[in-house]
Design an enzyme around this catalytic site. Structure first.
Site, short mmCIF file in Angstrom:
data_model
loop_
_atom_site.label_atom_id
_atom_site.label_comp_id
_atom_site.label_asym_id
_atom_site.label_seq_id
_atom_site.Cartn_x
_atom_site.Cartn_y
_atom_site.Cartn_z
CB SER A 20 -0.95 0.01 1.21
OG SER A 20 -0.21 -0.07 2.42
CG ASN A 107 -3.90 -4.23 13.07
OD1 ASN A 107 -3.36 -4.19 11.96
ND2 ASN A 107 -4.38 -5.35 13.59
CB THR A 152 -39.86 25.95 -9.19
OG1 THR A 152 -41.01 26.35 -9.94
CG2 THR A 152 -39.68 26.91 -8.02
CG HIS A 153 -41.11 22.42 -11.73
ND1 HIS A 153 -41.42 21.12 -11.41
CD2 HIS A 153 -41.71 23.20 -10.80
CE1 HIS A 153 -42.20 21.12 -10.33
NE2 HIS A 153 -42.38 22.37 -9.93
CE LYS A 280 -19.63 25.79 -27.66
NZ LYS A 280 -19.60 24.36 -27.92
CG ASN A 282 -17.05 25.31 -24.62
OD1 ASN A 282 -18.12 25.75 -25.04
ND2 ASN A 282 -16.20 24.64 -25.38
CD GLU A 287 -19.04 21.86 -19.82
OE1 GLU A 287 -19.54 21.02 -20.58
OE2 GLU A 287 -18.21 22.71 -20.19
CE1 TYR A 314 -6.02 -3.04 8.87
CE2 TYR A 314 -5.25 -5.30 8.62
CZ TYR A 314 -5.33 -3.99 8.16
OH TYR A 314 -4.72 -3.64 6.97
CD GLN A 319 -2.77 -2.56 2.09
OE1 GLN A 319 -2.09 -2.99 3.00
NE2 GLN A 319 -2.60 -2.93 0.83
CE LYS A 322 -4.23 3.71 5.37
NZ LYS A 322 -4.63 2.35 4.90
N1 ARG Z 1 -0.83 -1.66 5.16
C1 ARG Z 1 -1.83 -1.94 6.17
C2 ARG Z 1 -3.02 -0.99 5.97
O1 ARG Z 1 -2.86 0.03 5.38
C3 ARG Z 1 -1.28 -1.70 7.52
C4 ARG Z 1 -1.93 -2.52 8.61
C5 ARG Z 1 -1.55 -3.93 8.45
N2 ARG Z 1 -1.87 -4.73 9.53
C6 ARG Z 1 -1.83 -6.04 9.38
N3 ARG Z 1 -2.13 -6.72 10.39
N4 ARG Z 1 -1.46 -6.60 8.26
O2 ARG Z 1 -4.12 -1.29 6.38
#
Ligand code: ARG
Length: 455
Positions: A20, A107, A152-153, A280, A282, A287, A314, A319, A322
């Site tokens: 990751s 974790n 409206t509408h 044009k 734009n 948009e 967990y 993972q 993010k």
């Molecule tokens: N790369 C993992 C994440 O972003 C970190 C946590 C990993 N924990 C584990 N027990 N493998 O979630």
């Protein structure tokens, strides 16, 4: 990091598939701050010497500036930002580095870093929301007397002050600000010390770690702390709602800038041309903002779906939390910044907007109100005026140009004086003076209130 238990190296494909670091490297500052606070707590508990703490702290700070300057060699052989930093620290300072992860799991580490990152992002987004609110109030103030048709509408409904329309978005953005602020308040709980799931038998001062990192409190259930991502869902949800608001503003801007409406003039700097059609101009920014709302909604649904089937605590699925959050934060920050700039440079074609708003049909409801004042029940008044509208349209005259006799035949309340007064646009606007309605006095004081509140 876990080689003790394994006889064989991991497959290359596994490493690529499960890493990751290409996404979470962005949390390096948060990771390093968290590790320094953790190391300080380990030293206080006698698990590190002061000298070891010092080496860890300066080692981490050196790594932080290398990452910031782009010279740090991240490797996706090491799963994530946490392992990259810790491995490099240990390579540089030896044994002390290897002691850093006592009483901690990735974790609780990842939960900590992610919370700090999101709290900071909430502050930044809040600042950008304020500046877009300022730009909208500014455009309203530059055209404080201007009138446009309200819809409206998407059919012309009633005349409103242009500033009233813009201040509607200022109000929406204010609730967005509040939602994002609330989200930061709930995220502000320090999870480190929760370990992998059940804390640790090595006791650290969690309150001191929280204080050092600027958290207001510590989490109170170690399983909840490592398992939940509701704070991220909440931010994605607030950003999706914000995106929905900006998308509606975009739609208004796109319509207003069209030849059919012709109310809004966007600057050359904030419009694009066509490679084929020389005429044009734009409104691409609006948009694209409308288009990017799709990702804001998608990122929310993606994370909710990832989380919904997971048993405590967990699971590696998490993972995936993010990438979408970072994408939504980036999207919203970029959109808010360019919208402020675009709106600062935009202007209203006041004449054109006023002439559209001067269509007497927009005051048909006002005429019904006069009948109500004369004692006619509203439903009946509505029907009477409806018939007058139909008659005007059949004979191809504006509603206010029907013969006086036709008004009087409809109701003796509708004398020529009453009709003339009703169709005067300025008095019609002035009459809308209940709290929240767009009389010029009300709008002027709302503009003043927002301008002073937004600073
Ligand atoms: N790369 C993992 C994440 O972003 C970190 C946590 C990993 N924990 C584990 N027990 N493998 O979630």
């Amino acid at each position: 990091m876990w080689k003790g238990r394994f006889k064989h190296e991991a497959s290359e494909l596994l490493k690529t598939y499960t890493q990751s670091v290409t996404v979470d490297w962005r949390m390096f500052r948060q990771d390093i701050r968290g590790s320094i606070a953790h190391a300080r707590a380990l030293a206080k508990a006698g698990i590190l010497t002061e000298e070891e703490f010092g080496r860890i702290e300066s080692g981490l700070k050196a790594i932080e500036s290398e990452i910031a300057s782009g010279t740090f060699p991240f490797s996706d052989d090491l799963e994530d930002v946490h392992m990259n930093i810790e491995a490099e620290l240990t390579r540089r300072i030896g044994a002390a580095g290897a002691k850093l992860h006592a009483a901690r799991s990735r974790n609780d580490q990842v939960a900590l870093d992610f919370r700090i990152y999101l709290i900071e992002a909430c502050g930044e987004i809040g600042g950008e929301i304020r500046s877009l609110q300022r730009s909208l109030a500014g455009l309203g103030s530059r055209h404080a007397q201007a009138v446009i048709p309200g819809y409206t509408h998407l059919q012309r409904a009633q005349p409103v002050l242009f500033a009233h329309h813009l201040l509607a978005y200022v109000e929406m953005l204010d609730r967005d600000f509040g939602r994002i602020h609330d989200c930061a308040v709930r995220t502000d709980s320090m999870p480190l010390g929760s370990g992998a799931i059940a804390g640790s038998t090595l006791i650290l001062d969690r309150e001191a770690i929280a204080a050092e990192l600027g958290f207001s409190r510590v989490t109170t259930n170690s399983m909840d702390a490592v398992a939940d991502r509701d704070f991220a869902c909440e931010l994605l949800s607030a950003l999706a709602i914000l995106g929905m608001h900006i998308s509606r503003l975009s739609e208004d801007i796109i319509l207003w800038a069209s030849a059919e409406f012709g109310y809004l003039e966007l600057s050359d700097r904030h419009t694009t041309g066509s490679s084929l059609m020389p005429q044009k101009k734009n409104p691409d920014i609006a948009e694209l903002a409308r288009g990017k709302t799709g990702r804001l909604f998608g990122n929310l649904i993606a994370l909710l779906t990832t989380m919904k089937g997971l048993p405590l605590t967990y699971n590696r699925d998490m993972q995936e939390d993010k990438e979408g959050v970072f994408d939504s934060i980036d999207t919203v920050l970029a959109t808010l910044a360019i919208f402020s700039e675009m709106i600062d440079a935009a202007s209203l074609r006041e004449e054109r907007a006023r002439s559209a708003a001067s269509d007497p049909l927009l005051l048909a409801t006002d005429l019904a109100d006069r009948l109500v004042e004369g004692g006619v029940p509203f439903r009946q008044a509505h029907e009477i005026v409806g018939k007058l509208v139909a008659r005007a349209q059949e004979s191809g005259v504006p509603l206010n140009r029907l013969a006086p006799a036709e008004f009087l035949a409809a109701s003796d309340v509708l004398t020529p004086e009453v009709v003339a007064a009703t169709f005067d646009l300025e008095s019609a606007l002035k009459a809308r003076r209940a709290i929240g309605a767009p009389s010029p006095d009300n709008v002027a004081s709302e503009l003043a209130r927002w301008t002073s509140q937004l600073g």
